[in-house]
Design a protein around this motif. Sequence first.
Motif, PDB file in Angstrom:
ATOM      1  N   SER A 162      81.480   6.457  21.339  1.00  0.00           N
ATOM      2  CA  SER A 162      82.616   5.882  22.053  1.00  0.00           C
ATOM      3  C   SER A 162      83.907   6.681  21.918  1.00  0.00           C
ATOM      4  CB  SER A 162      82.861   4.465  21.507  1.00  0.00           C
ATOM      5  OG  SER A 162      84.200   4.072  21.720  1.00  0.00           O
ATOM      6  N   ASN A 163      84.561   6.824  23.042  1.00  0.00           N
ATOM      7  CA  ASN A 163      85.972   7.206  23.081  1.00  0.00           C
ATOM      8  C   ASN A 163      86.720   5.890  23.305  1.00  0.00           C
ATOM      9  OD1 ASN A 163      88.522   8.147  23.620  1.00  0.00           O
ATOM     10  ND2 ASN A 163      87.993   9.261  25.485  1.00  0.00           N
ATOM     11  N   PRO A 164      87.557   5.387  22.420  1.00  0.00           N
ATOM     12  CA  PRO A 164      88.268   6.108  21.370  1.00  0.00           C
ATOM     13  C   PRO A 164      87.813   5.847  19.936  1.00  0.00           C
ATOM     14  CG  PRO A 164      89.414   4.058  21.791  1.00  0.00           C
ATOM     15  CD  PRO A 164      88.171   4.046  22.652  1.00  0.00           C
ATOM     16  N   THR A 165      86.698   5.113  19.692  1.00  0.00           N
ATOM     17  CA  THR A 165      86.433   4.691  18.306  1.00  0.00           C
ATOM     18  C   THR A 165      85.510   5.634  17.553  1.00  0.00           C
ATOM     19  OG1 THR A 165      84.482   3.375  18.849  1.00  0.00           O
ATOM     20  CG2 THR A 165      86.625   2.274  19.032  1.00  0.00           C
ATOM     21  N   GLY A 166      84.691   6.411  18.276  1.00  0.00           N
ATOM     22  CA  GLY A 166      83.684   7.232  17.605  1.00  0.00           C
ATOM     23  C   GLY A 166      82.451   6.427  17.216  1.00  0.00           C
ATOM     24  N   TYR A 213      79.614  11.961  25.291  1.00  0.00           N
ATOM     25  CA  TYR A 213      79.676  12.434  23.895  1.00  0.00           C
ATOM     26  C   TYR A 213      78.300  12.440  23.228  1.00  0.00           C
ATOM     27  CZ  TYR A 213      84.642  12.017  24.664  1.00  0.00           C
ATOM     28  OH  TYR A 213      85.904  12.181  25.177  1.00  0.00           O
ATOM     29  N   GLN A 214      77.244  12.373  24.034  1.00  0.00           N
ATOM     30  CA  GLN A 214      75.876  12.293  23.511  1.00  0.00           C
ATOM     31  C   GLN A 214      75.607  13.281  22.365  1.00  0.00           C
ATOM     32  OE1 GLN A 214      73.075  13.597  26.450  1.00  0.00           O
ATOM     33  NE2 GLN A 214      71.303  13.389  25.107  1.00  0.00           N
ATOM     34  N   HIS A 215      76.010  14.541  22.560  1.00  0.00           N
ATOM     35  CA  HIS A 215      75.669  15.567  21.560  1.00  0.00           C
ATOM     36  C   HIS A 215      76.599  15.533  20.355  1.00  0.00           C
ATOM     37  CE1 HIS A 215      72.643  17.370  24.049  1.00  0.00           C
ATOM     38  NE2 HIS A 215      73.493  17.482  25.046  1.00  0.00           N
ATOM     39  N   ILE A 216      77.760  14.883  20.511  1.00  0.00           N
ATOM     40  CA  ILE A 216      78.709  14.895  19.388  1.00  0.00           C
ATOM     41  C   ILE A 216      78.450  13.632  18.576  1.00  0.00           C
ATOM     42  CG2 ILE A 216      81.131  15.132  18.737  1.00  0.00           C
ATOM     43  CD1 ILE A 216      81.535  16.444  21.515  1.00  0.00           C
ATOM     44  N   ASN A 217      77.403  13.719  17.774  1.00  0.00           N
ATOM     45  CA  ASN A 217      76.837  12.577  17.068  1.00  0.00           C
ATOM     46  C   ASN A 217      76.402  13.109  15.704  1.00  0.00           C
ATOM     47  OD1 ASN A 217      74.943  10.702  16.041  1.00  0.00           O
ATOM     48  ND2 ASN A 217      74.351  10.033  18.092  1.00  0.00           N
ATOM     49  N   TYR A 218      76.894  12.467  14.626  1.00  0.00           N
ATOM     50  CA  TYR A 218      76.646  13.006  13.284  1.00  0.00           C
ATOM     51  C   TYR A 218      75.432  12.338  12.625  1.00  0.00           C
ATOM     52  CZ  TYR A 218      81.465  13.973  14.556  1.00  0.00           C
ATOM     53  OH  TYR A 218      82.598  14.312  15.247  1.00  0.00           O
ATOM     54  N   GLY A 219      74.367  12.186  13.394  1.00  0.00           N
ATOM     55  CA  GLY A 219      73.123  11.780  12.759  1.00  0.00           C
ATOM     56  C   GLY A 219      72.615  10.398  13.129  1.00  0.00           C
ATOM     57  N   ARG A 220      73.360   9.634  13.901  1.00  0.00           N
ATOM     58  CA  ARG A 220      72.839   8.332  14.327  1.00  0.00           C
ATOM     59  C   ARG A 220      71.951   8.526  15.566  1.00  0.00           C
ATOM     60  NH1 ARG A 220      76.145   3.809  12.730  1.00  0.00           N
ATOM     61  NH2 ARG A 220      74.644   2.626  13.957  1.00  0.00           N
ATOM     62  N   GLU A 221      71.043   7.578  15.781  1.00  0.00           N
ATOM     63  CA  GLU A 221      70.170   7.659  16.960  1.00  0.00           C
ATOM     64  C   GLU A 221      71.000   7.454  18.229  1.00  0.00           C
ATOM     65  OE1 GLU A 221      66.199   5.449  18.801  1.00  0.00           O
ATOM     66  OE2 GLU A 221      67.545   4.314  17.515  1.00  0.00           O
ATOM     67  N   HIS A 222      70.810   8.326  19.232  1.00  0.00           N
ATOM     68  CA  HIS A 222      71.468   8.129  20.533  1.00  0.00           C
ATOM     69  C   HIS A 222      70.486   7.390  21.437  1.00  0.00           C
ATOM     70  CE1 HIS A 222      73.899   8.858  24.089  1.00  0.00           C
ATOM     71  NE2 HIS A 222      72.778   9.183  24.714  1.00  0.00           N
ATOM     72  N   VAL A 223      70.888   6.239  21.920  1.00  0.00           N
ATOM     73  CA  VAL A 223      69.999   5.448  22.781  1.00  0.00           C
ATOM     74  C   VAL A 223      70.550   5.461  24.204  1.00  0.00           C
ATOM     75  CG1 VAL A 223      68.961   3.179  23.167  1.00  0.00           C
ATOM     76  CG2 VAL A 223      69.415   3.958  20.819  1.00  0.00           C
ATOM     77  N   ASP A 261      92.522   2.312   5.870  1.00  0.00           N
ATOM     78  CA  ASP A 261      91.117   1.987   6.051  1.00  0.00           C
ATOM     79  C   ASP A 261      90.708   2.209   7.513  1.00  0.00           C
ATOM     80  OD1 ASP A 261      88.684   1.107   5.363  1.00  0.00           O
ATOM     81  OD2 ASP A 261      89.185  -1.034   5.393  1.00  0.00           O
ATOM     82  N   VAL A 262      90.068   3.352   7.774  1.00  0.00           N
ATOM     83  CA  VAL A 262      89.714   3.708   9.157  1.00  0.00           C
ATOM     84  C   VAL A 262      88.269   3.276   9.426  1.00  0.00           C
ATOM     85  CG1 VAL A 262      89.394   5.639  10.748  1.00  0.00           C
ATOM     86  CG2 VAL A 262      91.275   5.684   9.097  1.00  0.00           C
ATOM     87  N   PRO A 263      88.009   2.464  10.463  1.00  0.00           N
ATOM     88  CA  PRO A 263      86.617   2.128  10.804  1.00  0.00           C
ATOM     89  C   PRO A 263      85.798   3.405  10.991  1.00  0.00           C
ATOM     90  CG  PRO A 263      88.133   0.791  12.079  1.00  0.00           C
ATOM     91  CD  PRO A 263      88.968   1.814  11.361  1.00  0.00           C
ATOM     92  N   HIS A 264      84.633   3.463  10.340  1.00  0.00           N
ATOM     93  CA  HIS A 264      83.871   4.706  10.221  1.00  0.00           C
ATOM     94  C   HIS A 264      83.355   5.211  11.571  1.00  0.00           C
ATOM     95  CE1 HIS A 264      81.706   7.538   7.670  1.00  0.00           C
ATOM     96  NE2 HIS A 264      80.780   7.498   8.598  1.00  0.00           N
ATOM     97  N   PRO A 265      83.793   6.414  11.997  1.00  0.00           N
ATOM     98  CA  PRO A 265      83.267   6.958  13.260  1.00  0.00           C
ATOM     99  C   PRO A 265      82.022   7.813  13.017  1.00  0.00           C
ATOM    100  CG  PRO A 265      85.284   8.127  12.578  1.00  0.00           C
ATOM    101  CD  PRO A 265      84.865   7.262  11.436  1.00  0.00           C
ATOM    102  N   ASP A 266      81.017   7.664  13.862  1.00  0.00           N
ATOM    103  CA  ASP A 266      79.780   8.428  13.718  1.00  0.00           C
ATOM    104  C   ASP A 266      79.584   9.470  14.814  1.00  0.00           C
ATOM    105  OD1 ASP A 266      78.376   7.341  11.381  1.00  0.00           O
ATOM    106  OD2 ASP A 266      78.513   5.456  12.486  1.00  0.00           O
ATOM    107  N   GLY A 267      80.551   9.567  15.728  1.00  0.00           N
ATOM    108  CA  GLY A 267      80.376  10.539  16.788  1.00  0.00           C
ATOM    109  C   GLY A 267      81.662  10.725  17.566  1.00  0.00           C
ATOM    110  N   ALA A 268      81.545  11.411  18.712  1.00  0.00           N
ATOM    111  CA  ALA A 268      82.699  11.830  19.514  1.00  0.00           C
ATOM    112  C   ALA A 268      83.672  12.576  18.573  1.00  0.00           C
ATOM    113  CB  ALA A 268      83.358  10.665  20.223  1.00  0.00           C
ATOM    114  N   PHE A 269      84.896  12.821  18.961  1.00  0.00           N
ATOM    115  CA  PHE A 269      85.807  13.432  17.968  1.00  0.00           C
ATOM    116  C   PHE A 269      87.089  12.631  17.868  1.00  0.00           C
ATOM    117  CE2 PHE A 269      85.193  16.631  21.543  1.00  0.00           C
ATOM    118  CZ  PHE A 269      86.131  16.053  22.399  1.00  0.00           C
ATOM    119  N   TYR A 270      86.880  11.316  17.831  1.00  0.00           N
ATOM    120  CA  TYR A 270      88.019  10.398  17.763  1.00  0.00           C
ATOM    121  C   TYR A 270      87.864   9.439  16.600  1.00  0.00           C
ATOM    122  CZ  TYR A 270      88.079  11.777  22.693  1.00  0.00           C
ATOM    123  OH  TYR A 270      88.075  12.490  23.872  1.00  0.00           O
TER     124      TYR A 270
END
Length: 380
Positions: A173-177, A205-215, A311-320
Amino acid sequence: MNYAARVERVEPSATLAVSNLAKELEAEGEDVVDLSVGEPDFDTPEHIKAAANEAMQAGETGYAPSNGIPALREAIAEKLQGDGMAYESDNIIVTPGAKQALFEAFQTLVDDGDEVVLLDPAWVSYEAQAKIAGADLTRIDLGPYDFQLEPALDDLAEAVSDETEMLVVNSPSNPTGAVYSRAAMEGVRDLAVEHDVTVIADEIYQHINYGREHVSLSTLDGMYERTVTINGFSKAYAMTGWRLGYLAAPEGLIDQAGKIQSHSVSSAVNFVQHAGVAALEETDDEIDEMVDAFENRRDLLLELFDEHDVDVPHPDGAFYMMVPVDDDDQEWATNALRDAKVATVPGSAFGTPGYVRISYAASAERLEEAVERLTDAGYL
Ligand code: PMP
Ligand code: GLU
C-alpha cells in the motif's frame, strides 16, 4: 469561464503539490530533504535506456497501436501468467503511466452516484479519480488496525452492499507500506462475489515487498471476471518519467476502456513501449538491488524513530511509512518544511489525519539528515 462541477469537486494532487513546493524552495537555494513524492532515487537501468535509444534509432517514433505494441502486450501477459493470472495479450491496455490506467478504469466503470469504497489511508488519486467519475465515496479506516486489512474485514463487510459498484485495493500500500494477507484478500473476494462488486487491484508496488506473500486478487476463485489489475514500470523499474503502465482485465472492459484511451492519449509513447519489453525481460538483478536498498532504509528509519519513541506501524513493502504526528498533520507538515526543511505529505491527504507520510526512496544519509533536522527543530 464556468468550470465543470467534476473538476471543481477535486483538489490538485497533494503528493505532487508538496513535491513542487520542495522544488521551489530548492530553486531558491534551500537544501530540502524531500521525502514527499514517491519516486525511486535510482536512475533507470542502462539496458532499458539502450532499448529506448535503439527503438528510436530504428524509427519507432510514430503512433503506436492504441492499446499497445504487440510485443509489450505479449510480454506483459506472459509476466502476469507467470504470477498465476489468466490474462492474454488481448486483456491488456498499455497506458502512459498506471495513473492513466486507473483513470480509464474509473471512467469505464463508475457512473454518477455509484458507490466506490476506499481503504483509508488511500493514495490521493483514487479519491480524485473516483470523484471526477461522479462516485459517492465510502471510506473504511484501517487506522485502528495498524493499517492491516484482515482485522478490518468486518468493517468492510458492513460497508459493502449490493449498491457498491467498486472497491479499490492497493497492496503493497501507498501510503502505509502494508502488504495484505491472503486471508484479507480472500475476505475481499467473498464480499466482491456476494455483492457483485468490481475490484481495482493496484499492484504497482508488487516487487517492492520485503518478504511477505504478494496475493493478486485476480488469481482467486471468482475474481478474474470482476478484477481490473493495475501495474506499471514507474516504481520497480525506476521509470517514473517514462510514463508507462497498464491495466489487465476481461476483454469486455478492454473494449470499453480502449475507447477512452483511443479518444484521449491515443497510446503510450512508441519507443518507450519497446523499452518496456526490455524492462520486463532483463531487470531482475537491478530490482533485487533496489529492493534490498529500500529494505535497509526502512530498517534504518524504524530504528531511528524507535530511538525517539515514535511508534510507526510496521511497513512490509512499497517505500512509504506513516509516522504519527500531531492531530493537525497539515500544520505539522507545513511547519516541518519551513523549520526543518524536511518535506512530507500530511496523512489527511490520504484520508487519515494525525500522520505524515514519508517516502524513504532517498539515500540513507538524507534519511539520517531528515531525522536529525526534525529532532533539532523539536518535531521528534
Ligand atoms: N498507484 C499508486 C498506488 C501509486 O502510488 C502511483 C504513483 N504514482 C500510481 C498508481 C501511478 O503511477 P504511474 O502513473 O507513475 O505509473
Ligand atoms: N504515487 C507517488 C506518490 O504518491 C507519485 C506522485 C503521485 O503520482 O501521486 O507520491
